[in-house]
Write an enzyme that holds these catalytic residues in place. Sequence first.
Site, mmCIF file in Angstrom:
data_model
loop_
_atom_site.group_PDB
_atom_site.id
_atom_site.type_symbol
_atom_site.label_atom_id
_atom_site.label_comp_id
_atom_site.label_asym_id
_atom_site.label_seq_id
_atom_site.Cartn_x
_atom_site.Cartn_y
_atom_site.Cartn_z
ATOM 1 N N HIS A 1 -3.567 -5.024 0.232
ATOM 2 C CA HIS A 1 -3.032 -5.813 1.591
ATOM 3 C C HIS A 1 -3.079 -7.296 1.719
ATOM 4 C CE1 HIS A 1 -2.718 -1.992 3.585
ATOM 5 N NE2 HIS A 1 -3.666 -1.610 2.995
ATOM 6 N N CYS B 1 0.890 -1.104 0.030
ATOM 7 C CA CYS B 1 -0.034 -0.074 0.014
ATOM 8 C C CYS B 1 1.036 1.298 0.099
ATOM 9 C CB CYS B 1 -0.920 0.151 1.134
ATOM 10 S SG CYS B 1 -2.308 0.895 0.832
ATOM 11 N N GLU C 1 -1.689 -9.428 3.398
ATOM 12 C CA GLU C 1 -1.488 -9.836 4.635
ATOM 13 C C GLU C 1 -2.628 -10.381 5.325
ATOM 14 O OE1 GLU C 1 -1.109 -6.694 3.734
ATOM 15 O OE2 GLU C 1 -1.677 -5.320 5.426
HETATM 16 N N1 GLN Z 1 -1.908 6.666 3.018
HETATM 17 C C1 GLN Z 1 -1.899 5.966 1.607
HETATM 18 C C2 GLN Z 1 -3.477 5.971 1.118
HETATM 19 O O1 GLN Z 1 -4.430 6.721 1.629
HETATM 20 C C3 GLN Z 1 -1.747 4.372 2.039
HETATM 21 C C4 GLN Z 1 -2.742 3.833 2.905
HETATM 22 C C5 GLN Z 1 -2.193 2.429 3.306
HETATM 23 O O2 GLN Z 1 -1.121 2.418 3.424
HETATM 24 N N2 GLN Z 1 -3.041 1.734 3.765
HETATM 25 O O3 GLN Z 1 -3.484 5.945 -0.086
#
Ligand code: GLN
Length: 531
Positions: A508, A382, A510
């Site tokens: 994600h 992310c 994970e």
């Molecule tokens: N802050 C970033 C976004 O909002 C990444 C979010 C995250 O890593 N879950 O896109």
Amino acid sequence: MKKYIFVTGGVCSSLGKGIAAASLGTLLESRGFRVSMIKIDPYLNVDAGTMSPYQHGEVYVTDDGAETDLDLGNYARFTSSPLSKANSITTGQIYQTVINKEREGKYLGKTVQVIPHITDEIKSQILRIGSNKETDITIVEVGGTVGDIESVPFLETARQCIHEMGRENVLSVHLTLVPTVSGDEMKTKPTQHSVKELREIGIQPDILLCRAKKELSESMRKKIANFTNVDVESVLSAIDVNTTIYEIPLIYHQQKLDEIVLRKLHLELRPAQVDNLSEMVAGYKNAKSTVTIAMVGKYVDLHDTYKSIDEALVHAGMGNKVRVKILKIDAEKLEKSATPEELLGGADAILVPGGFGQRGVEGMVLAVQYARQARKPYLGICLGMQIMVIEYARHVLQLEGANSTEMNPQTPHPVVSLLEEQEGVTKMGGTMRLGKSATHTKGHTHIRSAYGHEIIWERHRHRYEFANAYKESLENAGLKISGYTSDGMLVESTEWKDHPWSTGVQFHPEFTSKPTKPHPLFRAFVAACIK
Ligand code: GLN
């Protein structure tokens, strides 16, 4: 008749109620029962999505995009329970539902009260899961500690369920602490008091799990049984484990927890199948070599912030028969160190996890640059993918000051920017791009060889996105785009050309890894570390 088990905790928080509930789920599944898990969080937030990781650790995301407590992650790793918004209940959500109903006039002029209206709403949400035809046993973990003001309506609901459905259908399992004082003297008094507290609410626990440094002696169990009206064979030791939490179900199994539960619930004692888990745990404990992965983030001083990533790495270790050591590196410290080598030199690979806000971002950029130049395996999750884009734009494309508009709205080169659908969003709760969607992976990429097929489904939780305006120049410079959304509009994954192993993913992975089924991307990452 459907069966229910309420898991509560006493004495203090952080005793591992989530793991205890999940372990019980594992054991009941191992005996062929279909289990559903529910987590109750007595706080007023409607969900965990608006809370900082400093409050309750990681926010776990379900397929349907619910932002929940990290215990749902434990359930996902230990059981096959279906998990969605409905499996996570908070005080805020219950009150919101009841107040909405009141505004709609659904209570027909009645005074709306905690008992029965709040408790009825809690009950109906629990029964909705429990009465599903795919479920035999529902395990409900009540967050917080018995004695907290906030958990009273939930405990009252548990009491009503026991009263209405009978003790052969509804069980109370209570996790307490047996502390050690002056050397190695173990004390049962806090447990006695905690059970007393539970009984004052009208709940007589059926089973006690006593968290302790070492196994409780027979005489100590007898003493606890005597004071609490629990049968002595139902007073079990929940001892600390040091290598892996996946050993916990096995420890409970040795003490016949599953057998006791099934007997009390008048269920058939089907044979238990725990060989798979035992072999996996033994394999991990006996693994000869270790890989070291540096995780560079901003919340590293907190144990539970990256819980699912920590676990997914351990699962990948199990899958590759190596131990995984995770070095948590504070991204801000990296900004201050003389060279990245100083903090990252000892690691076989680098991982940058998800995150929000400006703090630590420059340190993450240094870590990614180091991984790229030192040719160490890199996994970016992310924010970790977004940093990969920023780093490449700055150092390879020479776009000075390139950034995400989240970190610098005035950046001259917004290589990561707000999703169009996110512009104008002012409400914070549940408004990110959330939940499961498809990614089409491209051939001859690390991500495709990890998953082994083109279309993959993963969960999202973010607002910002790879800015398509920079796609061509970044690709020409060697940042490969390895996956897109189904409509081809959004970049979902990236990797470096001519580098041994690297992948950044906007989603994600994970959240779906299990010890018995390590996630393919983590597995490939750890395999690259071994190489
Ligand atoms: N802050 C970033 C976004 O909002 C990444 C979010 C995250 O890593 N879950 O896109």
